[in-house]
Design an enzyme around this catalytic site. Structure first.
Site, mmCIF file in Angstrom:
data_model
loop_
_atom_site.group_PDB
_atom_site.id
_atom_site.type_symbol
_atom_site.label_atom_id
_atom_site.label_comp_id
_atom_site.label_asym_id
_atom_site.label_seq_id
_atom_site.Cartn_x
_atom_site.Cartn_y
_atom_site.Cartn_z
ATOM 1 N N HIS A 1 0.796 -1.240 0.000
ATOM 2 C CA HIS A 1 0.000 0.000 0.000
ATOM 3 C C HIS A 1 0.825 1.284 0.000
ATOM 4 O O HIS A 1 0.270 2.374 -0.066
ATOM 5 C CB HIS A 1 -0.943 0.023 1.210
ATOM 6 C CG HIS A 1 -0.259 0.376 2.494
ATOM 7 N ND1 HIS A 1 0.536 -0.497 3.177
ATOM 8 C CD2 HIS A 1 -0.229 1.537 3.201
ATOM 9 C CE1 HIS A 1 1.017 0.086 4.255
ATOM 10 N NE2 HIS A 1 0.580 1.323 4.302
HETATM 11 C C1 UD1 Z 1 -2.088 5.805 6.074
HETATM 12 C C2 UD1 Z 1 -0.753 6.324 6.584
HETATM 13 C C3 UD1 Z 1 0.306 5.250 6.407
HETATM 14 C C4 UD1 Z 1 -0.118 3.929 7.010
HETATM 15 C C5 UD1 Z 1 -1.475 3.542 6.455
HETATM 16 C C6 UD1 Z 1 -1.969 2.265 7.105
HETATM 17 C C7 UD1 Z 1 -0.485 8.751 6.326
HETATM 18 C C8 UD1 Z 1 0.236 9.815 5.582
HETATM 19 N N1 UD1 Z 1 -0.311 7.503 5.866
HETATM 20 O O1 UD1 Z 1 -1.925 5.598 4.674
HETATM 21 O O2 UD1 Z 1 1.493 5.683 7.050
HETATM 22 O O3 UD1 Z 1 0.833 2.954 6.694
HETATM 23 O O4 UD1 Z 1 -2.409 4.587 6.728
HETATM 24 O O5 UD1 Z 1 -3.193 1.846 6.589
HETATM 25 O O6 UD1 Z 1 -1.149 9.034 7.286
HETATM 26 N N2 UD1 Z 1 -9.318 4.601 2.217
HETATM 27 C C9 UD1 Z 1 -10.478 3.878 2.233
HETATM 28 N N3 UD1 Z 1 -11.025 3.567 3.454
HETATM 29 C C10 UD1 Z 1 -10.460 3.964 4.627
HETATM 30 C C11 UD1 Z 1 -9.287 4.717 4.583
HETATM 31 C C12 UD1 Z 1 -8.708 5.017 3.370
HETATM 32 O O7 UD1 Z 1 -11.012 3.503 1.208
HETATM 33 O O8 UD1 Z 1 -11.011 3.638 5.694
HETATM 34 C C13 UD1 Z 1 -8.692 4.902 0.896
HETATM 35 C C14 UD1 Z 1 -9.109 6.221 0.324
HETATM 36 O O9 UD1 Z 1 -9.181 6.079 -1.048
HETATM 37 C C15 UD1 Z 1 -7.925 7.116 0.661
HETATM 38 C C16 UD1 Z 1 -6.750 6.154 0.588
HETATM 39 O O10 UD1 Z 1 -7.271 4.894 1.032
HETATM 40 O O11 UD1 Z 1 -7.813 8.194 -0.192
HETATM 41 C C17 UD1 Z 1 -5.557 6.540 1.418
HETATM 42 O O12 UD1 Z 1 -5.947 6.733 2.788
HETATM 43 P P1 UD1 Z 1 -5.041 7.681 3.738
HETATM 44 O O13 UD1 Z 1 -5.522 7.616 5.139
HETATM 45 O O14 UD1 Z 1 -4.913 9.017 3.133
HETATM 46 O O15 UD1 Z 1 -3.602 7.035 3.636
HETATM 47 P P2 UD1 Z 1 -3.181 5.494 3.720
HETATM 48 O O16 UD1 Z 1 -2.664 5.099 2.388
HETATM 49 O O17 UD1 Z 1 -4.260 4.678 4.347
#
Ligand code: UD1
Length: 362
Positions: free
Chosen positions: A211
């Protein structure tokens, strides 16, 4: 307590993303045993049932006192929304200490709010450094540590990193790893046989999690990663609980177009660690899984050019690999089998939460 508020001083924990929850659980529990008043904030950075709610259920975490509901967005949108919502909550409740966890956007947003409102700040998992400024987490780590009054570290390298940045030794507490507290507290629940049955896996299989933005955000990276994973699947069945971040790009690159690749939605903590415990090899770009594999003695191949957790290489089962050599490294790990003994990082003994609580109460 750091805030000088005495035994009735109020602690606010700020969590928001999946990796925060297993780190916060033992700290909240240990502070509750010392009768410290606490409030729990969920920023809402992660909101899917399987990215958040399942952890609260399985880890017996208290219900959050507030969910800021910020959801997804750009870094500025997410960090800014958390700051606005949290500032309101902190002004209303006037805590004596704010505790933040790890390196996600919720962590740095809360650190900035605490600093601006002059509320003492504690950072759990301080001092880790990848020295890779292209990672958003590295920015979050450095800023949070610079603002923190109490820095709870999981490994000796983190003490050295903080020292090199001029952090006063009085602020640094070497407490061990609270995420490993959670792993050890639940060890009897991790059943590899149940995971094999649930996911239709043979005896020998690989678990992979993918991821990191550097691996999944650009189509060219996603295609190279899919090629590497298919070369692994030519040798062994691969289970991939896929983070929502990589789903579209890895899907377009054809990750599921191999008969031995099994892609599933994110799974709960117990199911996931059960699957890891039974795996011949773990392939990952996550931070925490390098640590969990180290304690479980499962060979871990980390698809990154660096790690902020070098102790998992010096004391654990972790090795950094490039996409191009992944299949060969998996073959070598499968041939070598599981280690029978391996060193465990110091103080990863299940007592980190207690040590943090004792330091907080002071
Ligand atoms: C975040 C953390 C990362 C960690 C990861 C664990 C930051 C900068 N990054 O990354 O360090 O390793 O979490 O999971 O904080 N999304 C969903 N459902 C959710 C959450 C996210 O569909 O419940 C999708 C959305 O499309 C979103 C994308 O995942 O835009 C990224 O989510 P985000 O929280 O921005 O960053 P992560 O990649 O999850």
């Amino acid at each position: 307590m750091a805030g000088g508020g005495g035994t009735n001083a109020l602690v606010v924990h700020v969590t928001g993303a999946r990796p925060n929850f297993p780190k916060a659980a033992p700290v909240i529990r240990a502070l509750a045993e010392l009768d410290v008043p606490q409030l729990l904030v969920h920023t809402g950075q992660h909101y899917d049932e399987r990215m958040s709610e399942v952890f609260f259920r399985e880890l017996d975490l208290p219900r959050p006192d507030v969910n800021l509901g910020v959801g997804s967005g750009t870094h500025a949108e997410q960090t800014g929304s958390i700051m606005v919502g949290l500032e309101r909550f902190v002004i209303e409740h006037t805590p004596d200490l704010i505790i933040v966890y790890g390196d996600v956007n919720s962590t740095v947003a809360a650190a900035l709010v605490a600093a601006k409102l002059q509320i003492p700040l504690a950072h759990v998992e301080a001092g880790l450094r990848s020295f890779d400024w292209s990672m958003p987490e590295e920015v979050n780590r450095v800023v949070t540590d610079r603002l923190a009054d109490m820095l709870f570290v999981t490994s000796p390298d983190a003490i050295a990193n903080l020292g090199n940045e001029g952090c006063h030794p009085n602020k640094i507490f070497f407490v061990g790893n609270p995420m490993i507290d959670t792993l050890l507290a639940n060890i009897d629940r991790f059943d590899p046989e149940a995971a094999r049955r649930a996911h239709g896996l043979p005896d020998k299989y690989v678990v992979a999690t993918l991821h990191r933005p550097a691996n999944v955000d650009k189509p060219a990276d996603a295609q190279a990663l899919v090629k590497a994973m298919h070369a692994v699947a030519d040798q062994v069945d691969v289970l991939i609980p896929l983070h929502p971040r990589g789903r579209a790009r890895l899907g377009e690159a054809g990750l599921d177009r191999h008969s031995r690749v099994r892609i599933i939605d994110p799974i709960g903590y117990v199911d996931f660690i059960s699957a890891v415990r039974g795996a011949a090899v773990v392939v990952t770009d996550s931070g925490g899984i390098q640590e969990e594999a180290t304690i479980l003695g499962v060979p871990c191949l980390t698809l990154r050019p660096n790690t902020e957790r070098p102790v998992t290489i010096t004391h654990g089962t972790n090795r950094l690999v490039m996409r191009e050599s992944l299949a060969d490294q998996v073959a070598a790990a499968l041939a070598a089998g599981r280690p029978t003994t391996w060193p465990v990082p110091p103080l990863w003994d299940g007592q980190a939460g207690r040590r943090i609580a004792e330091a907080v109460v002071g």
